[in-house]
Design an enzyme around this catalytic site. Structure first.
Site, PDB file in Angstrom:
ATOM      1  CG  PHE A   1      -2.171   0.795   1.224  1.00  0.00           C
ATOM      2  CD1 PHE A   1      -3.235   0.655   0.420  1.00  0.00           C
ATOM      3  CD2 PHE A   1      -1.952   2.037   1.923  1.00  0.00           C
ATOM      4  CE1 PHE A   1      -4.231   1.580   0.337  1.00  0.00           C
ATOM      5  CE2 PHE A   1      -2.903   3.081   2.033  1.00  0.00           C
ATOM      6  CZ  PHE A   1      -4.090   2.768   1.123  1.00  0.00           C
TER       7      PHE A   1
ATOM      8  CG  ASP B   1      -1.042  -2.340   6.546  1.00  0.00           C
ATOM      9  OD1 ASP B   1      -2.276  -2.458   6.931  1.00  0.00           O
ATOM     10  OD2 ASP B   1      -0.773  -1.159   6.394  1.00  0.00           O
TER      11      ASP B   1
ATOM     12  CE1 TYR C   1     -10.039   3.613   5.787  1.00  0.00           C
ATOM     13  CE2 TYR C   1      -9.034   4.552   7.822  1.00  0.00           C
ATOM     14  CZ  TYR C   1      -8.949   4.069   6.544  1.00  0.00           C
ATOM     15  OH  TYR C   1      -7.715   4.224   5.804  1.00  0.00           O
ATOM     16  CE  LYS C   2      -8.756   0.340   3.765  1.00  0.00           C
ATOM     17  NZ  LYS C   2      -7.382   0.254   3.881  1.00  0.00           N
TER      18      LYS C   2
ATOM     19  NE  ARG D   1      -9.866  -1.685  -4.189  1.00  0.00           N
ATOM     20  CZ  ARG D   1      -9.472  -1.211  -2.930  1.00  0.00           C
ATOM     21  NH1 ARG D   1      -8.523  -1.827  -2.498  1.00  0.00           N
ATOM     22  NH2 ARG D   1      -9.765  -0.267  -2.466  1.00  0.00           N
TER      23      ARG D   1
HETATM   24  C1  LIG Z   1      -6.616   1.558   4.061  1.00  0.00           C
HETATM   25  C2  LIG Z   1      -5.182   1.055   4.572  1.00  0.00           C
HETATM   26  C3  LIG Z   1      -4.448   1.862   4.926  1.00  0.00           C
HETATM   27  C4  LIG Z   1      -4.637   3.568   5.391  1.00  0.00           C
HETATM   28  O1  LIG Z   1      -3.956   4.100   6.001  1.00  0.00           O
HETATM   29  P1  LIG Z   1      -4.590   5.493   6.645  1.00  0.00           P
HETATM   30  O2  LIG Z   1      -3.526   6.022   7.414  1.00  0.00           O
HETATM   31  O3  LIG Z   1      -5.744   5.086   7.615  1.00  0.00           O
HETATM   32  O4  LIG Z   1      -4.968   6.347   5.717  1.00  0.00           O
HETATM   33  C5  LIG Z   1      -2.994   1.713   5.238  1.00  0.00           C
HETATM   34  N1  LIG Z   1      -2.457   0.419   4.880  1.00  0.00           N
HETATM   35  C6  LIG Z   1      -3.065  -0.399   4.052  1.00  0.00           C
HETATM   36  C7  LIG Z   1      -2.797  -1.546   3.463  1.00  0.00           C
HETATM   37  C8  LIG Z   1      -4.373  -0.211   3.757  1.00  0.00           C
HETATM   38  O5  LIG Z   1      -5.056  -0.859   2.983  1.00  0.00           O
END
Ligand SMILES: *Cc1c(COP(=O)(O)O)cnc(C)c1O
Length: 418
Positions: free
Chosen positions: A137, A214, A239-240, A388
């Site tokens: 990510f 992560d 939040y997911k 997705r």
């Molecule tokens: C959604 C997501 C994030 C989000 O990071 P934020 O700091 O909350 O914006 C980080 N890593 C992964 C793998 C994600 O899918």
């Protein structure tokens, strides 16, 4: 594209049957669905979960009762400990983590920074490399680039296949006596590939380094056993699939064996052993609390607590089982309907390697996504050419998957294959 095994299937009847026999079907009614009457099919549970009805009530109760009623006394009543109490609940319900190792705080990006720094700062001299894959990510890649620059380290990139994900063979080839930390996404945000966390963690440990996972795309969709897997550090967002709401705080996991030895760099008063003494000099709190820096986002944890209650009741085994049925059904529809439409499946067909979403590819999917949104079907688009399909196991019905993909089929039929 494989030959269609379901020619002549009545897919609407099949969706209906899957919904009727779904042990989690009733949970869907606990969500606030009527607020979006224009939405035919919400397929982005992997980006922003829907709110629960209980969340709306609980937020109002919190403001009217705890905040307005208790005022500053709320902190001593219990808010102060929410990072750990909500963290422990998250650990129990969704992470396979015993109490005392998880806190809720910050954003994923900030907590990721703090944990990577804690890990590399504790590495013995000569271990000056961070291992990561090129398809991780963006925030993770950017943060480790920054830390490498700040600490005079090198990032060793695994150039992984973006249509799959990082493998144990690739990790074994990349780690060695110079590795301080290896960090990967457990479920890849693009392809939905689920990495072999057990084998990769072992491979990193065999090289004498630490591993940070992560879990943003795994938590609440796949089963996690952080303690059993011997994971050192982990982060993820809420939040997911956890339905914490837009911008809800992240969580961080630090295995007990690293308490006291791994120290994060943002030494704020809320991670101090005695925050209210307000004394000179920083002394870290014991345990995972030391990961906290500033005032905990109490209000933003209220929806997360609601999400965890529902997941706790359902049980992650049932959640994962439904998630797999949803993605399996998605793949069946794709094979049956999109065979001649130039659509490729980018996600693993093997359920053991598939996370909670399915990514489809066609060169014109960016424009197709805009058209889907206009017609009330909401997946998301990720470059290059990926749509997705992210059904949320708690709030997506099989009918919704059917209806969403039926609209996608209509849109594709109206366009030339690129
Ligand atoms: C959604 C997501 C994030 C989000 O990071 P934020 O700091 O909350 O914006 C980080 N890593 C992964 C793998 C994600 O899918």
């Amino acid at each position: 594209m494989t030959a269609t095994p379901h020619v002549g299937t009545d897919w609407l009847a099949r969706a209906d049957e899957l919904d009727r026999t779904d042990p989690l079907a009733a949970v869907r009614d606990e969500f606030l669905l009527d607020a979006a009457p224009d939405v035919v099919s919400y397929l982005d549970g992997n980006s922003l979960g829907r709110p629960l009805r209980a969340t709306a009530d609980r937020m109002a109760e919190f403001v009217g009762g705890q905040w307005a009623g208790r005022l500053i006394r709320g902190w001593t009543d219990g808010w102060m400990q929410w990072p750990e109490t909500v963290g422990d609940e998250l650990g129990r319900v969704a992470l396979g983590a015993a109490p005392g190792q998880t806190v809720v705080a910050d954003s994923t990006t900030v907590l990721f920074y703090k944990l990577v720094r804690a890990a590399v700062d504790a590495a013995p001299p000569g271990r000056d490399e961070i291992v990561c894959d090129t398809d991780n990510f963006p925030t993770d890649r950017y943060v480790i680039e920054g830390i490498a620059a700040e600490r005079g380290m090198t990032v060793r990139w695994i150039d992984t296949d973006p249509t799959a994900g990082v493998t144990v063979e690739e990790v074994r080839a990349a780690v060695g006596p110079r590795t301080a930390l290896a960090t990967f996404s457990h479920v890849a945000y693009r392809s939905g590939w689920m990495a072999d966390a057990v084998a990769i963690t072992d491979a990193v440990h065999a090289a004498g380094a630490l591993v940070l996972w992560d879990l943003s795309h795994s938590v609440g969709s796949v089963e996690l056993r952080l303690d059993d897997w011997d994971v050192d550090l982990a982060v993820g967002c809420s939040y997911k699939y956890l339905c914490g709401g837009p911008g809800s705080p992240a969580f961080g996991y630090l295995a007990t064996r690293h308490h006291g030895t791994l120290r994060q760099p943002v030494q704020g008063w809320m991670g101090h052993a005695e925050p209210m003494l307000m004394g000179p000099g920083y002394a870290p709190a014991s345990g995972a609390r030391a990961l906290v820096s500033g005032t905990p986002p109490i209000l933003a944890m209220v929806p997360l607590r609601c999400g965890l209650e529902v997941i706790g009741r359902a049980g992650m085994a049932a959640v994962r089982a439904k998630s797999l049925r949803l993605t399996e059904f998605t793949l069946e529809l794709v094979d049956a309907w999109f065979g001649d439409l130039g659509v490729d499946v980018v996600s693993p067909r093997d359920p053991a390697r598939r996370g909670g979403h399915v990514t489809l590819h066609r060169a014109d999917f960016r424009e197709v996504t805009d058209e889907l949104w206009r017609r009330g079907v909401i997946p998301d688009y990720r470059d290059p050419g990926g749509i997705r399909i992210g059904p949320a196991p708690l709030s997506t019905s099989f009918l919704e998957v059917h209806d969403g993909l039926a609209v996608l089929r209509d849109v594709l039929t109206e366009r030339p294959v690129p």
